[in-house]
Design a protein around this motif. Structure first.
Motif, PDB file in Angstrom:
ATOM      1  N   THR A  48      15.185   3.681  -5.309  1.00 21.82           N
ATOM      2  CA  THR A  48      13.883   4.271  -5.593  1.00 21.82           C
ATOM      3  C   THR A  48      12.716   3.454  -5.058  1.00 21.82           C
ATOM      4  OG1 THR A  48      14.032   3.289  -7.808  1.00 21.82           O
ATOM      5  CG2 THR A  48      14.634   5.599  -7.583  1.00 21.82           C
ATOM      6  N   VAL A  49      12.864   2.141  -4.934  1.00 20.92           N
ATOM      7  CA  VAL A  49      11.784   1.342  -4.351  1.00 20.92           C
ATOM      8  C   VAL A  49      11.629   1.703  -2.873  1.00 20.92           C
ATOM      9  CG1 VAL A  49      10.953  -0.988  -3.839  1.00 20.92           C
ATOM     10  CG2 VAL A  49      12.151  -0.530  -6.006  1.00 20.92           C
ATOM     11  N   SER A  50      12.744   1.744  -2.152  1.00 22.08           N
ATOM     12  CA  SER A  50      12.715   2.138  -0.746  1.00 22.08           C
ATOM     13  C   SER A  50      12.185   3.557  -0.580  1.00 22.08           C
ATOM     14  CB  SER A  50      14.117   2.044  -0.137  1.00 22.08           C
ATOM     15  OG  SER A  50      14.603   0.728  -0.174  1.00 22.08           O
ATOM     16  N   ARG A  51      12.579   4.426  -1.501  1.00 24.09           N
ATOM     17  CA  ARG A  51      12.142   5.823  -1.422  1.00 24.09           C
ATOM     18  C   ARG A  51      10.633   5.932  -1.643  1.00 24.09           C
ATOM     19  NH1 ARG A  51      11.682  10.492   0.575  1.00 24.09           N
ATOM     20  NH2 ARG A  51      11.911  12.316  -0.773  1.00 24.09           N
ATOM     21  N   ALA A  52      10.096   5.177  -2.586  1.00 16.02           N
ATOM     22  CA  ALA A  52       8.657   5.214  -2.829  1.00 16.02           C
ATOM     23  C   ALA A  52       7.889   4.721  -1.614  1.00 16.02           C
ATOM     24  CB  ALA A  52       8.311   4.376  -4.059  1.00 16.02           C
ATOM     25  N   ILE A  53       8.384   3.674  -0.968  1.00 14.36           N
ATOM     26  CA  ILE A  53       7.734   3.173   0.253  1.00 14.36           C
ATOM     27  C   ILE A  53       7.776   4.240   1.339  1.00 14.36           C
ATOM     28  CG2 ILE A  53       7.887   1.460   2.098  1.00 14.36           C
ATOM     29  CD1 ILE A  53       8.905  -0.533   0.002  1.00 14.36           C
ATOM     30  N   GLU A  54       8.903   4.913   1.469  1.00 16.60           N
ATOM     31  CA  GLU A  54       9.061   5.958   2.479  1.00 16.60           C
ATOM     32  C   GLU A  54       8.070   7.096   2.253  1.00 16.60           C
ATOM     33  OE1 GLU A  54      12.657   8.882   4.120  1.00 16.60           O
ATOM     34  OE2 GLU A  54      12.731   8.095   2.083  1.00 16.60           O
ATOM     35  N   ALA A  59       0.828  -1.214   0.000  1.00 20.57           N
ATOM     36  CA  ALA A  59       0.000   0.000   0.000  1.00 20.57           C
ATOM     37  C   ALA A  59       0.860   1.261   0.000  1.00 20.57           C
ATOM     38  CB  ALA A  59      -0.970  -0.008   1.178  1.00 20.57           C
ATOM     39  N   PRO A  60       1.863   1.387   0.893  1.00 24.30           N
ATOM     40  CA  PRO A  60       2.716   2.576   0.795  1.00 24.30           C
ATOM     41  C   PRO A  60       3.542   2.613  -0.478  1.00 24.30           C
ATOM     42  CG  PRO A  60       3.466   1.115   2.565  1.00 24.30           C
ATOM     43  CD  PRO A  60       2.135   0.628   2.128  1.00 24.30           C
ATOM     44  N   LEU A  61       3.991   1.440  -0.970  1.00 25.53           N
ATOM     45  CA  LEU A  61       4.732   1.433  -2.232  1.00 25.53           C
ATOM     46  C   LEU A  61       3.867   1.952  -3.365  1.00 25.53           C
ATOM     47  CD1 LEU A  61       7.153   0.697  -4.021  1.00 25.53           C
ATOM     48  CD2 LEU A  61       6.266  -1.655  -4.125  1.00 25.53           C
ATOM     49  N   ALA A  62       2.619   1.496  -3.423  1.00 26.48           N
ATOM     50  CA  ALA A  62       1.709   1.955  -4.475  1.00 26.48           C
ATOM     51  C   ALA A  62       1.450   3.450  -4.367  1.00 26.48           C
ATOM     52  CB  ALA A  62       0.400   1.177  -4.402  1.00 26.48           C
ATOM     53  N   ALA A  63       1.227   3.942  -3.151  1.00 22.60           N
ATOM     54  CA  ALA A  63       0.981   5.368  -2.955  1.00 22.60           C
ATOM     55  C   ALA A  63       2.191   6.190  -3.388  1.00 22.60           C
ATOM     56  CB  ALA A  63       0.637   5.648  -1.500  1.00 22.60           C
ATOM     57  N   GLY A  64       3.381   5.724  -3.033  1.00 25.23           N
ATOM     58  CA  GLY A  64       4.595   6.434  -3.425  1.00 25.23           C
ATOM     59  C   GLY A  64       4.838   6.385  -4.923  1.00 25.23           C
ATOM     60  N   CYS A  65       4.617   5.203  -5.531  1.00 24.66           N
ATOM     61  CA  CYS A  65       4.807   5.096  -6.977  1.00 24.66           C
ATOM     62  C   CYS A  65       3.833   5.991  -7.734  1.00 24.66           C
ATOM     63  CB  CYS A  65       4.628   3.639  -7.425  1.00 24.66           C
ATOM     64  SG  CYS A  65       6.002   2.554  -6.997  1.00 24.66           S
ATOM     65  N   ALA A  66       2.613   6.104  -7.233  1.00 27.34           N
ATOM     66  CA  ALA A  66       1.646   6.998  -7.872  1.00 27.34           C
ATOM     67  C   ALA A  66       2.142   8.445  -7.847  1.00 27.34           C
ATOM     68  CB  ALA A  66       0.294   6.885  -7.178  1.00 27.34           C
ATOM     69  N   ILE A  67       2.736   8.849  -6.741  1.00 22.40           N
ATOM     70  CA  ILE A  67       3.299  10.201  -6.641  1.00 22.40           C
ATOM     71  C   ILE A  67       4.426  10.387  -7.651  1.00 22.40           C
ATOM     72  CG2 ILE A  67       4.602  11.771  -5.159  1.00 22.40           C
ATOM     73  CD1 ILE A  67       1.697  11.628  -4.350  1.00 22.40           C
ATOM     74  N   PHE A  68       5.350   9.417  -7.720  1.00 21.41           N
ATOM     75  CA  PHE A  68       6.489   9.537  -8.631  1.00 21.41           C
ATOM     76  C   PHE A  68       6.099   9.322 -10.089  1.00 21.41           C
ATOM     77  CE2 PHE A  68       8.861   8.756  -4.660  1.00 21.41           C
ATOM     78  CZ  PHE A  68       9.786   9.780  -4.745  1.00 21.41           C
ATOM     79  N   GLY A  69       4.869   8.851 -10.318  1.00 25.17           N
ATOM     80  CA  GLY A  69       4.428   8.640 -11.692  1.00 25.17           C
ATOM     81  C   GLY A  69       4.189   9.911 -12.463  1.00 25.17           C
ATOM     82  N   THR A  70       4.038  11.051 -11.790  1.00 26.48           N
ATOM     83  CA  THR A  70       3.777  12.344 -12.435  1.00 26.48           C
ATOM     84  C   THR A  70       2.659  12.241 -13.467  1.00 26.48           C
ATOM     85  OG1 THR A  70       5.531  12.037 -14.107  1.00 26.48           O
ATOM     86  CG2 THR A  70       6.153  13.116 -12.048  1.00 26.48           C
ATOM     87  N   GLY A  71       1.636  11.463 -13.143  1.00 26.42           N
ATOM     88  CA  GLY A  71       0.493  11.300 -14.028  1.00 26.42           C
ATOM     89  C   GLY A  71       0.536  10.054 -14.876  1.00 26.42           C
ATOM     90  N   GLY A  72       1.717   9.462 -15.088  1.00 30.91           N
ATOM     91  CA  GLY A  72       1.873   8.315 -15.974  1.00 30.91           C
ATOM     92  C   GLY A  72       2.236   7.042 -15.239  1.00 30.91           C
ATOM     93  N   ALA A 119      -2.211  10.675  -5.379  1.00 33.10           N
ATOM     94  CA  ALA A 119      -1.912  11.110  -6.741  1.00 33.10           C
ATOM     95  C   ALA A 119      -2.999  10.631  -7.688  1.00 33.10           C
ATOM     96  CB  ALA A 119      -0.560  10.565  -7.186  1.00 33.10           C
ATOM     97  N   ILE A 120      -3.339  11.472  -8.655  1.00 34.35           N
ATOM     98  CA  ILE A 120      -4.355  11.148  -9.651  1.00 34.35           C
ATOM     99  C   ILE A 120      -3.657  11.020 -10.999  1.00 34.35           C
ATOM    100  CG2 ILE A 120      -6.571  11.779 -10.658  1.00 34.35           C
ATOM    101  CD1 ILE A 120      -6.986  13.687  -8.289  1.00 34.35           C
ATOM    102  N   SER A 121      -3.687   9.829 -11.566  1.00 36.55           N
ATOM    103  CA  SER A 121      -3.030   9.612 -12.851  1.00 36.55           C
ATOM    104  C   SER A 121      -3.824  10.267 -13.974  1.00 36.55           C
ATOM    105  CB  SER A 121      -2.844   8.113 -13.117  1.00 36.55           C
ATOM    106  OG  SER A 121      -4.060   7.419 -12.998  1.00 36.55           O
TER     107      SER A 121
END
Length: 358
Positions: A206-212, A11-24, A305-307
């Protein structure tokens, strides 16, 4: 240092990845559920660093390729990754030990974890972008000159395509054409890396950072404040989406999003131009932030984040911007991902937090 990713980390990884996705990078919601199930059924996944890689390790980049808007409706097949993995190992003549996300952004950032759980592989705590970019050429390995030995695509029908192209721009062109022919979406595998070629060519941690970042967001009483602090970001505007122009063109989701300011930002209007990812934020023609720096639209209340494909008229949103990894500010990095790479004639002005805070 070797560690592991458990079901409760997704769940935190997904939330972080959504943020780093910058929409994509694709929406994280359905993928999060499938990855959580994969870990629940198969146990934790070993997360390793570049320094952990040994002479017998082979890293393979995995990601979806195509328009995120198509990915909402086109579900992947259970056999796509197994077909890619078998073909990659046959071609290489050795076992792939480790999966890596081509981009940490969006669904592409978390899905290799689920595949690693199902196939008993490790995950590398790194990626090729430190965010999401729309083109396969826009990877850190290309910045430093690591050649791409091959590329493979698998579609939902069962077709597997092996490409040995003269360079990575040709790989991008061919892969994009195949993805379009496959209905607009496919799964790709490319850039096999060894311990030697991985070292110094990736955006690490970056995986650890996204979780953080995801943990900071999910546990926050004030989500926007938590994100700006965790990311070193500025809120460019808070307001309402008053216009959403979106279309699928040449395998990409392209569009223009218009946000009208509310509250302290009342009277302001910010426009975002999009190619899968948010490319540039403009106010009265002035650039507030642009690629390769990161621009993300989040829900003002939740910070989620909203893609690009999920943006809707009337949503209350906040636009965040923060600095990219230093590799993208090098001359070669800017050649590949700066404003000119997307057809803009404005010079790149590096995002600066102090200058951006109003």
């Amino acid at each position: 240092m070797t560690t592991s990713i458990r079901a409760e980390d997704i769940a935190p990884l997904a939330a972080g990845c959504a943020i780093f996705g910058t929409g994509g990078g694709g929406s994280v919601h359905n993928i999060q559920l499938s990855v959580e199930r994969a870990l629940a059924e198969n146990g934790p996944v070993e997360l390793v660093t570049v320094d952990d890689l040994g002479p017998d390790d082979t890293v393979l980049l995995l990601s979806g390729i195509g328009a995120p808007a198509v990915g909402i409706e086109m579900l992947s097949s259970a056999t796509q990754v197994s077909s890619l993995l078998a073909e990659a190992e046959r071609y290489l003549g050795r076992r792939v030990t480790t999966f890596m996300a081509a981009e940490i952004g969006g669904g592409n950032g978390i899905v290799p974890v689920g595949w690693a759980a199902r196939f008993g592989r490790k995950v590398l705590d790194a990626d090729g972008m430190g965010r999401a970019f729309p083109l396969g050429t826009m990877v850190s390995m290309n910045v430093v000159g690591v050649p791409c030995e091959f590329g493979m695509l698998a579609d939902v029908v069962g077709n597997v395509t092996l490409m040995r192209t003269v360079d990575i721009p040709w790989l991008e062109r061919n892969a994009r054409a195949i993805a379009i022919t496959s209905g607009g979406m496919a799964i790709s595998a490319h850039y096999p890396l060894t311990a030697e070629t991985a070292r110094g060519s990736l955006v690490e941690g970056t995986v650890s950072r996204a979780i953080e970042v995801g943990r900071a967001l999910l546990g926050a009483a004030a989500p926007i404040a938590a994100l700006t602090e965790s990311l070193g970001a500025a809120a460019l505007i808070g307001g309402k989406l008053i216009d959403v122009e979106r279309r699928t063109v040449e395998g990409f989701t392209r569009g223009v999003m218009t946000i009208e300011g509310t509250g302290d930002d009342r009277g302001r209007v910010v426009v975002l131009e999009v190619q899968n990812e948010n490319l540039v934020a403009l106010e009265r023609g002035q650039v507030l932030a642009s690629v390769p720096d990161l621009i993300t639209i989040v829900d003002t209340e939740t910070g989620e984040a909203i893609s690009t494909e999920l943006l809707r008229f009337g949503q209350r949103v906040t636009v965040l911007a923060w600095a990219c990894d230093p590799i993208w500010r090098t001359p070669r990095g800017l050649e590949l991902t700066g404003p000119a790479a997307f057809g803009y004639d404005n010079p790149y002005v590096p995002f600066d937090l102090e200058r951006s805070v109003r």
